[in-house]
Design a protein around this motif. Structure first.
Motif, PDB file in Angstrom:
ATOM      1  N   HIS A 437       0.814  -1.209   0.000  1.00  0.00           N
ATOM      2  CA  HIS A 437       0.000   0.000   0.000  1.00  0.00           C
ATOM      3  C   HIS A 437       0.851   1.264   0.000  1.00  0.00           C
ATOM      4  O   HIS A 437       0.314   2.370   0.080  1.00  0.00           O
ATOM      5  N   GLY A 438       2.176   1.073  -0.055  1.00  0.00           N
ATOM      6  CA  GLY A 438       3.068   2.232  -0.029  1.00  0.00           C
ATOM      7  C   GLY A 438       3.372   2.730   1.363  1.00  0.00           C
ATOM      8  O   GLY A 438       3.996   3.780   1.533  1.00  0.00           O
ATOM      9  N   GLY A 439       2.970   1.985   2.393  1.00  0.00           N
ATOM     10  CA  GLY A 439       3.168   2.417   3.772  1.00  0.00           C
ATOM     11  C   GLY A 439       4.384   1.803   4.426  1.00  0.00           C
ATOM     12  O   GLY A 439       5.072   0.959   3.848  1.00  0.00           O
ATOM     13  N   ARG A 440       4.609   2.207   5.656  1.00  0.00           N
ATOM     14  CA  ARG A 440       5.769   1.740   6.404  1.00  0.00           C
ATOM     15  C   ARG A 440       5.443   0.593   7.355  1.00  0.00           C
ATOM     16  O   ARG A 440       6.318   0.077   8.028  1.00  0.00           O
ATOM     17  N   GLU A 441       4.193   0.199   7.415  1.00  0.00           N
ATOM     18  CA  GLU A 441       3.787  -0.877   8.315  1.00  0.00           C
ATOM     19  C   GLU A 441       4.184  -2.233   7.748  1.00  0.00           C
ATOM     20  O   GLU A 441       4.003  -2.498   6.559  1.00  0.00           O
ATOM     21  N   ASP A 442       4.694  -3.104   8.614  1.00  0.00           N
ATOM     22  CA  ASP A 442       5.041  -4.463   8.202  1.00  0.00           C
ATOM     23  C   ASP A 442       3.781  -5.321   8.335  1.00  0.00           C
ATOM     24  O   ASP A 442       3.440  -5.799   9.420  1.00  0.00           O
ATOM     25  N   LEU A 443       3.097  -5.505   7.234  1.00  0.00           N
ATOM     26  CA  LEU A 443       1.814  -6.202   7.256  1.00  0.00           C
ATOM     27  C   LEU A 443       1.964  -7.667   7.640  1.00  0.00           C
ATOM     28  O   LEU A 443       1.067  -8.255   8.259  1.00  0.00           O
ATOM     29  N   ASP A 444       3.100  -8.273   7.277  1.00  0.00           N
ATOM     30  CA  ASP A 444       3.336  -9.669   7.665  1.00  0.00           C
ATOM     31  C   ASP A 444       3.503  -9.791   9.176  1.00  0.00           C
ATOM     32  O   ASP A 444       3.001 -10.741   9.792  1.00  0.00           O
ATOM     33  N   ALA A 445       4.220  -8.846   9.783  1.00  0.00           N
ATOM     34  CA  ALA A 445       4.399  -8.876  11.236  1.00  0.00           C
ATOM     35  C   ALA A 445       3.069  -8.652  11.943  1.00  0.00           C
ATOM     36  O   ALA A 445       2.787  -9.288  12.973  1.00  0.00           O
ATOM     37  N   VAL A 446       2.246  -7.767  11.400  1.00  0.00           N
ATOM     38  CA  VAL A 446       0.925  -7.536  11.981  1.00  0.00           C
ATOM     39  C   VAL A 446       0.111  -8.824  11.954  1.00  0.00           C
ATOM     40  O   VAL A 446      -0.505  -9.214  12.957  1.00  0.00           O
ATOM     41  N   ALA A 447       0.113  -9.497  10.802  1.00  0.00           N
ATOM     42  CA  ALA A 447      -0.640 -10.753  10.685  1.00  0.00           C
ATOM     43  C   ALA A 447      -0.111 -11.802  11.656  1.00  0.00           C
ATOM     44  O   ALA A 447      -0.887 -12.555  12.264  1.00  0.00           O
ATOM     45  N   PHE A 448       1.215 -11.862  11.808  1.00  0.00           N
ATOM     46  CA  PHE A 448       1.790 -12.824  12.756  1.00  0.00           C
ATOM     47  C   PHE A 448       1.331 -12.532  14.185  1.00  0.00           C
ATOM     48  O   PHE A 448       0.911 -13.444  14.912  1.00  0.00           O
TER      49      PHE A 448
END
Length: 734
Positions: A437-448
């Motif tokens: 999405h062009g952001g700085r959030e680690d989406l994989d870490a969030v899902a984990f």
């Protein structure tokens, strides 16, 4: 493998009537080089023309025989440790191998006559990254398989050309024990008869580039004592005595229960004590002080002691420095039987680069991302986990479950959550790649993190997860079904930094920093908070808690006591690191632990240090007995300022309310002067107030400026005396 009693008559039998068919050159070369994916197809017993062919790989053996129905049949040497022959049999029999070495004969079942000891369901769950009890599928499992006792070895190494078991039972040469690949799962398996608990082992891996190296088992449940690095076969035998604790620990949600935590570094709390010796002292000490929980700094095995356990190499093994896994179970059991919950620090953010551990485990990045910009943690010189890989997520989620189910842990404090959430954490531009999405959030870490929290709460009722998270990330303690990360509690790092900053100023300057003590109430109900005075705040030049306070020794101790009184009354749960409960002046060091000698009466400890410890005991006692201090920690209706703007006076006063409306009035005077006839507004329905705790009491080492008489309101206000650098608690009295 048992040494054969050579005094017995040697079994006899017919000589082999034929030689076994030769191995194809390619198979032979790959088998001997440790690069064959299916050694069971070459070794063991197989039907051939003329009977059953037997082939064994036994380097350094002088001779190998097959024993069938008590009769010995000698195999012919094929060179390079291979022995083979054919018996004129119609079916594969029960048999053992009799191997002659320089030290004598050894008889054992052949590892290559067994079917896989891992089921299809296990493999399916491993492939999908959904095996919630992964430790029961991978690692070293002592068991009885097809009627024979031994150990099943399994390891996930999808990029390897070959994997072999090496251990003290093979003189650390894996040649004789190649494992078989179980297909697309990336799992390698071998059942080794005769190997049991206490055996030391590693996996000898041949990478796809041809390199060969020894690796400790990622799923090892026991290890050698560092600096030795081998894994150790183990099984649990502890008989738990905490059934009542486990049945009722979740009766009251943690947010509505008393929760005060004593943080402990086990190796240095009483330096030199084992887990079992700690069980004789730690539960009694913590119970006497009234803490509801202990929090153990990481207990998973780590090679470097001064890392305090935050650089983990064996996520499933308690550190062997203090004893066996069952010894740790014994300690946790003792704490539970004393009525004390156990929280464990857990470190899923990163792991060290030691070449014998997880790093580039099968010759390629496996547990870490393949992109070097994502793989290395810039602050700690470690690797980060690849949270986007389902098998890696499974390794970590199952590990969280493991500690809760196998060790009865009551809570997981997750270290360094902030470093997991942001792709640009401690990275400059060009050193990180935005998400989709062009952001700085680690989406994989969030899902984990969401998966870990949801799984733990589902599988382990009564357990709480706690995030060390220092940013303004929204929804850390919001349930996962509402888009949050799903933690139960979050460390309030903002409160900690602000309040310690305020306390570090001389009292004459504190009025200019008054908002640092009140600002926490602006966001106090945005998350479910723990107020942490942790190990991080009393090391590396930050000074011990009492030494952060300005002024002479008397003022420092008074500030220390007043601050603890303010902290225990503030909305949120409490955490205090060991040594701070008796005002240790020196920074903590893992080499010697708390300065217990300060409690010796010979050093004037009654006033200086025992008094502070007595205060902590009384804080916890009154706290646990007063629902207003904990029952509505996450409810704004449980708090009301009485005086929040008295900057010139350095005074803070507020009310806490229980679910039934019963109040507690907390007043802190962070000025070194007595404030007599200090008037405060109070609820009309309370006929009188009584002082239940005063940090200036003489028994705590204070000047004993107290309010001995009941305080009756006049026109909705009470008039009391505020002792210098002190916190006072008052409750209704009828």
């Amino acid at each position: 493998m048992a040494l054969r009693d050579t005094s017995l008559p040697e079994p006899s039998g017919p000589a082999l009537c034929a030689s076994a068919p030769s191995l194809e050159a390619g198979d032979r070369e790959r088998l001997l080089a440790g690069r064959h994916h299916d050694p069971h197809a070459l070794l063991g017993a197989h039907p051939v023309a003329g009977g059953i062919a037997f082939r064994a790989l036994r380097p350094y053996a002088r001779a190998v025989s097959v024993v069938v129905a008590g009769e010995r049949h000698k195999l012919a040497s094929e060179g390079d440790g291979l022995f083979s022959g054919v018996l004129p049999l119609a079916a594969i029999p029960e048999y053992t191998l009799l191997v002659t070495y320089a030290d004598g004969e050894h008889e054992a079942a052949d590892p290559y006559r067994f079917l896989p000891a891992l089921g299809e369901l296990d493999l399916h769950l491993v492939r999908e990254g959904r095996h919630e009890q992964l430790w029961k599928a991978l690692g070293a499992e002592p068991m009885t398989h097809q009627g024979v006792t031994g150990t099943r070895f399994t390891v996930w190494a999808p990029n390897a050309q070959g994997v072999r078991v090496a251990g003290e039972f093979t003189c650390w040469d894996g040649t004789a024990l190649p494992m078989r690949s179980l297909g697309a799962s990336g799992v390698w398996e071998l059942f080794v008869p005769g190997i049991g608990e206490g055996a030391r082992y590693k996996f000898e891996i041949t990478s796809r580039y041809g390199g060969r190296f020894l690796k400790a088992d990622p799923m090892a449940r026991r290890t050698e004592v560092p600096p030795a690095t081998a894994s150790v076969v183990t099984a649990a035998h502890h008989e738990w005595g905490d059934a009542e604790w486990m049945a009722h620990r979740g009766d009251t949600p943690v947010h509505e229960a008393p929760f005060s935590v004593y943080e402990v570094h086990l190796p240095s709390w009483r330096a030199g004590l084992t887990y079992r010796q700690l069980a004789e002292e730690l539960p009694a000490y913590v119970k006497d002080l009234g803490f509801t929980h202990v929090e153990l700094m990481p207990v998973a095995e780590h090679p470097y002691g001064p890392s305090w356990g935050y650089q983990v190499t064996s996520y499933y093994a308690p550190t062997s420095r203090l004893g066996t896994p069952d010894d740790l179970r014994f300690l946790i059991d003792a704490l539970h039987r004393a009525g004390i919950g156990v929280i464990m620090d857990w470190v899923p953010a990163h792991f060290p680069k030691d070449d014998w551990a997880l790093a580039r485990f099968d010759g390629d990045p496996l547990y870490e991302p393949g992109d070097s910009r994502r793989a290395e943690h810039p602050d700690w010189g470690t690797y980060e986990f690849d949270f986007g890989r389902v098998e890696v997520r499974n390794f970590l989620v199952a590990n969280a479950v493991y500690w809760c189910e196998e060790f009865h842990i009551d809570g997981l404090r997750v270290d360094a959550v902030a470093s997991m959430l942001y792709l640009d954490y401690s990275r400059d531009s060009g050193q990180w790649t935005p998400n989709v999405h062009g952001g700085r959030e680690d989406l994989d870490a969030v899902a984990f993190l969401q998966e870990m929290n949801a799984t733990v709460y589902r599988r382990a009722p009564g357990v709480v997860t706690i995030a060390e998270e220092s940013t303004a990330w929204d929804g850390v303690t919001r349930p996962t079904d509402g888009g949050g990360l799903g933690f139960g509690l979050k460390w309030n790092m903002g409160w900690m930094h602000d309040s310690l900053g305020y306390m570090s100023h001389e009292p004459v300057h504190r009025k200019y920093h008054h908002n640092e003590m009140t600002f926490s109430m602006v966001y106090a109900y945005s998350e479910n908070y723990v107020l942490p005075i942790s190990h991080d705040e009393v090391v590396h030049g930050k000074r011990a808690l009492v030494s952060k306070m300005p002024g002479d020794w008397w003022q420092q101790r008074a500030d220390h006591r007043a601050y603890l009184g303010f902290m225990w009354a503030h909305p949120g749960k409490q955490l205090l690191f060991m040594g701070q409960e008796f005002a240790q002046g020196a920074e903590w060091s893992e080499t010697h632990g708390p300065d217990w000698w300060l409690l010796d009466p010979a050093y004037g400890a009654e006033a200086d240090h025992r008094g502070v410890r007595d205060l902590v005991r009384d804080l916890n006692t009154v706290y646990r007995d007063t629902p207003a201090l904990w029952q509505r920690d996450i409810d704004p209706a449980g708090f009301r300022w009485v005086v929040g703007d008295a900057a010139e006076d350095n005074v803070f006063a507020f009310l806490r309310f229980a679910a039934d409306g019963s109040p507690l009035l907390a007043v802190s005077n962070f000025s070194p002067v007595v404030r007599a006839d200090y008037r405060l507004s109070v609820p009309d329905e309370v006929p009188a107030w009584r002082e239940v705790l005063n940090t200036d009491a003489a028994r705590y080492g204070g000047g004993d400026v107290t309010n001995p008489d009941d305080l009756k309101p006049e026109s909705g206000r009470i008039s009391l005396t505020l002792p210098p650098l002190a916190t006072v608690w008052l409750t209704p009295f009828q």
